[in-house]
Structure formats: structure tokens, C-alpha cells
Design an enzyme around this catalytic site. Structure first.
Site, PDB file in Angstrom:
ATOM      1  CG  HIS A  53     -35.815  28.597 -23.884  1.00 33.29           C
ATOM      2  ND1 HIS A  53     -35.407  27.856 -22.557  1.00 33.29           N
ATOM      3  CD2 HIS A  53     -36.696  27.880 -24.251  1.00 33.29           C
ATOM      4  CE1 HIS A  53     -35.892  26.532 -22.696  1.00 33.29           C
ATOM      5  NE2 HIS A  53     -36.853  26.462 -23.654  1.00 33.29           N
TER       6      HIS A  53
HETATM    7  C1  BDR Z   1     -33.573  27.207 -27.472  1.00 40.66           C
HETATM    8  O1  BDR Z   1     -33.895  26.307 -28.416  1.00 40.66           O
HETATM    9  C2  BDR Z   1     -35.210  26.837 -29.326  1.00 40.66           C
HETATM   10  O2  BDR Z   1     -35.935  25.728 -29.322  1.00 40.66           O
HETATM   11  C3  BDR Z   1     -35.730  27.916 -28.576  1.00 40.66           C
HETATM   12  O3  BDR Z   1     -36.251  29.103 -29.460  1.00 40.66           O
HETATM   13  C4  BDR Z   1     -34.556  28.543 -27.568  1.00 40.66           C
HETATM   14  O4  BDR Z   1     -33.656  29.596 -28.539  1.00 40.66           O
HETATM   15  C5  BDR Z   1     -33.924  26.873 -25.852  1.00 40.66           C
HETATM   16  O5  BDR Z   1     -33.082  25.531 -26.036  1.00 40.66           O
END
Ligand code: BDR
Ligand code: CA
Length: 313
Positions: free
Chosen positions: A243
Site C-alpha cells: 500500500h
Molecule cells: C493501510 O493500513 C495499514 O495496515 C497499512 O500500513 C496501510 O497504511 C492499508 O489499509
């Protein structure tokens, strides 16, 4: 073009770690003024420590790292150890950091930096819940017009949710903060799940990180191996979404991403859809656009960029 001055606001998290490494590996395009830690994937005591671990892994122990808010504005903290492990950086064995936290609160660093730098020259890059950014905007509303851009990872439209059926984790953890940020008037670019779920670390892509043969390449491969187990099982996909590096990749190669300038509002009341990003993708609401909401990514180009830059560290 001079390097773009940024503050990374983060809750590391393995994918946050890769986003930070990409930024620190790219000084021609990105000047990291500081890293501000927030509670999110794991509590603040760990995210601030993890941010320092990552700076040392990158060989950049002079990076300023500040601790910020330890809880959302109006709610109890929700964490994501089920994805990121107990430490938030489970996977590789990395030493405890020797570098110290920089004195002062993350929120004050954000405010002071935006006031000290010329107007429109500092970009904020939130990779976690938006608590620090919203608290800064509330404490010092004058900073909103000084922000060059907020490029954040959060939200979803077509992919809907990952922590609830309708909400993405970063927005869900502090929806009141997200509401403040999306209403602040600064230019906002969003990397939602719609994009990041196309940035999958498949085996060949992770093998390419490992094949760098460097401490950074091996650590990134091991981090990814760890959090992949959860997402692969959940989505039945070829690999887990990476992400947060979409944010820092966008600063280097914006042409990798496409999206729409639309209205995005945050749900803060409903029990069922709390933290939903109500994105007017089809422009049916008549509400004013307030964000560029990305929808697609050149995933091969993204992973080529990551591998090339991580090789520099
Ligand atoms: C986001 O949530 C976190 O678990 C990850 O680091 C990312 O920023 C994805 O939904
Ligand atoms: Ca994150």
C-alpha cells in the site's frame, strides 16, 4: 527541478517501511524534512521506534524522527497486529535503533515546518491514521493554505473496505481526523485500496528484492514474506498489496498513476459504514471536488522503480 520537501507521517508497518526506504533512496526527487510517527498499525511506542529502525536500515540515522499522537482524536485506538505482527515490523530480525527521537512533538514539527518554509513548498505524506495531520490543522488552521499537497494512503471506492466491509484501515482508525483533513482545502491526492490492491508483491517481484543481496533488499523481502501470509489467504491473490509505497512512488513518477479529481467525504456517524470514504467517482453528487482519487497504477513500472531505488541503499 529541486527535490520536493516532504514530511512522512507514518505508523510502520512493513509497507510504511518500504515507503520510507523508497523516499530515503531518492534524494534527487525527495527531501525528507522529517518523519512523524503516529499510533496505528501498532501503538506509538512501537511506530516511533520502527521509524528509527527503518532510517538506520537505510543508512540515514540523521533523519529527524518525531513521536506524535498516541490515540485517535475521539476514539479508542484500533491496531492491526493481525496483519503486521506484534512489533509492526515482523519478518526480518533488525537491531534496536541507536539514533534518538528528535525532541518535540510531531504535531509541532508539522506546524513549525509549514510556517518556516516558503508557502506551497512542503508536501505531507500520511501513511497511517490522520491524527497528527488533523491535530496540526486544528491547532494551527493557518497552515492549510501553506501546504503544497497532501499525498496520502487511505480509503477505497471500488474495493470498499479491508478492516470493515466498508472502511479502509487508516481512515477507519481515526475518521474524525480524516474528515478534518479532507475538508482542509489543501490539494489532496489519495492512494486508495483501488490502487494498492493492484500493487501486488508476487513471488517474482519479491525475489527481485531478495536478489539485491543487500541488507535492505533482504529485509524488504522478509517483511513482505511476513505480511503476505495474511493477505494472500484473505484475498486468494498472487501476492499482498504494497500500500504505502504508492505515496512515495507518486512523488517520483506521478505518471505511474491515474485517477479523477472528485469529491470525497468521510462517514463519521454510521455504525455500519464508519470510516467509509464516500468517493463521488461518477460525479453524481454535485459536491465540489476536494481530492484527486487514484484508480489505477502501472504495477510493473512501480515495482521496477522500487527495485531500482532500493538497490541504492
Ligand atoms: C493501510 O493500513 C495499514 O495496515 C497499512 O500500513 C496501510 O497504511 C492499508 O489499509
Ligand atoms: Ca501505514
Amino acid at each position: 527541478m529541486p527535490a520536493r520537501k516532504i514530511i512522512i507521517d507514518t505508523d510502520p508497518g512493513q509497507d510504511d517501511a518500504v515507503a520510507i526506504l523508497l523516499a530515503l533512496a531518492s534524494p534527487e526527487e525527495i527531501d525528507v524534512l522529517g518523519i512523524t510517527a503516529v499510533a496505528g498499525n501498532v501503538p506509538l511506542s512501537l511506530t516511533q521506534k520502527n521509524a528509527r529502525i527503518v532510517c538506520e536500515l537505510a543508512g540515514k540515522p540523521d533523519t529527524k524522527v518525531f513521536a506524535g499522537c498516541d490515540a485517535p482524536i475521539a476514539r479508542k485506538l484500533v491496531t492491526a497486529e493481525h496483519v503486521h505482527g506484534k512489533t509492526g515490523l515482523d519478518g526480518p530480525t533488525l537491531p534496536d535503533p541507536e539514533m534518538e527521537l528528535t525532541d518535540g512533538h510531531a504535531v509541532d514539527f508539522i506546524i513549525d515546518t509549514l510556517r518556516a518554509e516558503p508557502e506551497g513548498t512542503v508536501t505531507l505524506c500520511p501513511l497511517g491514521p490522520l491524527t497528527n495531520i488533523a491535530t496540526a490543522l486544528t491547532k494551527a488552521p493557518d497552515i492549510a493554505s501553506r501546504i503544497q499537497e497532501i499525498v496520502l494512503m487511505g480509503g477505497a471506492y471500488f474495493e470498499v473496505g479491508n478492516i470493515t466491509p466498508t472502511a479502509e484501515f487508516n481512515i477507519y482508525v481515526d475518521p474524525e481526523a480524516a474528515k478534518i483533513v479532507f475538508a482542509c482545502g489543501a490539494p489532496i491526492t489519495v492512494m486508495p485500496l483501488d490502487v494498492t490492491h493492484k500493487a501486488l508483491v508476487t513471488k517474482p517481484r519479491n525475489d527481485a528484492f531478495r536478489a539485491l543481496g543487500t541488507p535492505v533488499g533482504v529485509a524488504v523481502a522478509e517483511m513482505t514474506d511476513f505480511f503476505e501470509r495474511f493477505d494472500k489467504e484473505k484475498y486468494g491473490s498472487q501476492g499482498a498489496p504494497l500500500h504505502d509505497p504508492c505515496v512515495t512512488a507518486y512523488l517520483i513518477k506521478p505518471e505511474l498513476f491515474t485517477g479523477r479529481h472528485i469529491n470525497v467525504e468521510i462517514e463519521t456517524c454510521s455504525d455500519l459504514t464508519l470510516g467509509m470514504t464516500v468517493a463521488d467517482w461518477w460525479r453524481v453528487s454535485g459536491r465540489e471536488p476536494n481530492a484527486t482519487f487514484m484508480g489505477d497504477i502501472d504495477a510493473d513500472g512501480f515495482f521496477d522503480l522500487l527495485t531500482e531505488r532500493l538497490a541504492r541503499l
